[in-house]
Design an enzyme around this catalytic site. Structure first.
Site, PDB file in Angstrom:
ATOM      1  N   SER A 157       0.811  -1.214   0.000  1.00  0.00           N
ATOM      2  CA  SER A 157       0.000   0.000   0.000  1.00  0.00           C
ATOM      3  C   SER A 157       0.849   1.270   0.000  1.00  0.00           C
ATOM      4  O   SER A 157       0.332   2.341  -0.279  1.00  0.00           O
ATOM      5  CB  SER A 157      -0.931   0.004   1.211  1.00  0.00           C
ATOM      6  OG  SER A 157      -0.158   0.153   2.384  1.00  0.00           O
ATOM      7  N   LYS A 171       1.278   4.210   6.918  1.00  0.00           N
ATOM      8  CA  LYS A 171       0.710   5.072   5.874  1.00  0.00           C
ATOM      9  C   LYS A 171       1.354   6.449   5.984  1.00  0.00           C
ATOM     10  O   LYS A 171       2.034   6.751   6.965  1.00  0.00           O
ATOM     11  CB  LYS A 171      -0.811   5.217   6.063  1.00  0.00           C
ATOM     12  CG  LYS A 171      -1.596   3.908   5.982  1.00  0.00           C
ATOM     13  CD  LYS A 171      -1.736   3.409   4.557  1.00  0.00           C
ATOM     14  CE  LYS A 171      -2.500   2.085   4.527  1.00  0.00           C
ATOM     15  NZ  LYS A 171      -1.640   0.923   4.844  1.00  0.00           N
TER      16      LYS A 171
END
Lengths: 71, 179, 298
Positions: free
Chosen positions: C137, C183
């Protein structure tokens, strides 16, 4: 201290009886020998302890390198 | 002592142990003598000490202490117990029991010797136990100051001090006795 | 300790030092040397070096930690060899009064079960922790199979760094607190975040231009710059103000990332660290990606 007394102290006032060694030897019992399993248990406990401790230390030294997962 | 003899003894060889007893019987008995114990007591305690040495040989670690130090720790322990049991020196018979069997010199020399022994023993018995024990140990050449300190469980400085104190006190007692 | 003849003194001393640096020196009757060896191993090696590692320039994290590891193992081996040699040279060392089994057990338990674990959890919780990344991701900044160091002296009272826009943050996943996510922080508390199609605005400032044909767009904010990969996603419509005490996070791989677009803003207090440097990387096939080792994460 006066000389004769010093000499006496040096000699120790008492002498061992002539048959002392023989009497001690007569009173000896066969020595308890340690059972084989006990020395084995001791030996493996130490080796196991060393392995365990080393693993602990390695974990510590490698603490920064031990990774968790982050998705 | 020879390391080889010690290791033979540690392996359980009776002949080696007999040699060790032969070697150490005189210093051990002499130590008890200097503590002011009677010949019978000394003989009994010395036997007990050597039997403990034999049965507890597995507790002796040559890496930690010399055999002499270990032996005398046992001897010292027994002696202290015996002295305590005898409720200090006053209960011990203040006589010359059992010491006059020294038959080599002539009769009058023997009497003189026995008399001296009696005087010395009475003087020793008046010393405090700890001082007496240090003094008694100090005459055995195989034990140095450090070893005596270990046996007594005190510092080397304390050993020196006790030794000094014991010598002074003993001299004074003997001189007073003479007068 | 009565295994004198089963274990010669030098064997025993070496074994004890293997269990704990300095332990064999204790058995040899050298408490001072024992304490210094243990302190050197426990304090100077790992905590001090990881403290340095997060303060040195980013690319120095790996060398600093490698040298800390070398120092730790070196002190440990020295302790073993020294205990062995010392015991051999002084086989008749007198036993001190404190040299009893109980003291050894107490020392071992205190050091191995108390001091070292506490230090480990301190280092991993407040200085440097290592994270394995099993998802893509954050590609292309972080690839699937990367293992990286994160600065854990981050986002706490007394820590060196507060959360900033553009940080690659490690945080607890709000919908399952047993999981940890990595993230990029896009919006801080109070920021207005708007996503339209394949472009992101923070406080009316566009992070980047519309993506090129391959779907990648260079994005920047507060002096940080990175590459976002929108792939062939549809894009989304989103306009929100980040609530107080929350941060808005996005994965760089916008087409393949579950982030604040799905689970909403993340409590600021759950942000624990920021990614610093890749120290190992293995492609899904099992091949090591050597070129990524030591790569700093921006």
């Amino acid at each position: 201290m006066t000389d004769p007394f010093d000499e006496l102290l040096e000699r120790g006032l008492l002498d061992p009886p002539a048959d002392f060694v023989a009497r001690v030897m007569l009173r000896l019992e066969p020595r308890r020998t340690e059972p084989r399993w006990r020395s084995w248990a001791r030996y493996s406990a130490l080796v196991g302890g060393a392995l365990f401790g080393s693993a602990q230390l390695l974990t510590f030294a490698l603490a920064a390198w031990t990774a968790g997962a982050a998705f | 002592m020879h390391d080889q003899l010690i290791s033979r003894f540690l392996c359980g060889e009776r002949a080696a142990f007999a040699e060790l007893v032969e070697h150490y019987q005189r210093p051990v008995i002499a130590y008890f003598g200097r503590l002011g114990l009677s010949a019978a007591e000394a003989d009994e305690l010395a036997q007990e000490a050597f039997i403990r040495v034999w049965t507890n040989a597995d507790r002796f670690d040559p890496g930690r202490a010399s055999l002499a130090t270990w032996l005398f720790s046992i001897v010292h322990h027994l002696a202290v117990n015996a002295l305590n049991r005898a409720d200090r020196r006053y209960c011990l018979p203040l006589d010359a029991a059992g010491e006059a069997i020294d038959d080599s010199p002539g009769p009058e020399v023997a009497t003189q010797l026995a008399e001296r022994k009696r005087i010395l023993r009475n003087a020793l018995r008046q010393l405090p136990t700890v001082d007496r024990s240090v003094l008694a140990l100090s005459y055995f050449r195989e034990l140095d100051l450090a070893a005596i300190a270990r046996i007594e469980g005190c510092s080397e400085a304390a050993v020196k001090q006790r030794l000094y104190r014991a010598r002074i006190a003993l001299r004074r007692l003997l001189e007073n006795r003479h007068d | 300790m009565r295994y004198g003849r089963i274990f010669p003194a030098h064997w025993r001393a070496a074994l004890m030092s293997m269990v704990l640096p300095g332990f064999g020196q204790l058995a040899n009757g050298r408490p001072n040397r024992a304490i210094w060896l243990f302190l050197a191993f426990a304090l100077i090696s790992v905590p001090l070096m990881s403290w340095l590692a997060i303060r040195l320039p980013q690319a120095m994290t790996l060398p600093a930690l490698v040298s800390s590891l070398a120092a730790a193992l070196g002190i440990w081996s020295y302790s073993i060899v020294d205990a062995w040699r010392d015991a051999r040279h002084r086989p008749r060392a007198p036993r001190q009064v404190w040299q009893t089994g109980g003291v050894y057990a107490l020392v071992f338990l205190t050091c191995n079960a108390l001091i070292l674990p506490v230090l480990v959890s301190y280092v991993r919780g407040h200085q440097v922790a290592s994270w394995r990344i099993p998802s893509s991701s954050m590609a292309p900044a972080i690839l699937r199979g990367d293992v990286l160091f994160a600065d854990m002296s981050y986002n706490c009272p007394g820590c060196d760094h507060a959360v900033e826009r553009g940080d690659v943050a490690i945080f607890t996943y709000p919908n399952d607190r047993t999981l940890v996510y990595v993230k990029r922080v896009i919006g801080l508390p109070g920021d207005r975040v708007r996503i339209t199609g394949k472009r992101v605005w923070v406080n009316r400032l566009a992070l980047g231009d519309a993506p090129a044909d391959d779907g990648t767009a260079s994005e920047r904010i507060d002096g940080r710059q990175w590459l976002a990969d929108w792939g062939d996603t549809e894009g989304a419509e989103l306009d929100l103000t980040v609530p107080p005490g929350m941060v808005f996070v996005l994965g760089d791989n916008r087409g393949n990332s579950k982030d604040s677009r799905h689970f909403g803003s993340v409590p600021l207090r759950d942000v624990a660290g920021r990614a610093r440097q890749v120290w190992f990387s293995m492609a899904p096939g099992g091949a090591v990606r050597w070129s990524r080792l030591g790569q700093a994460i921006h």
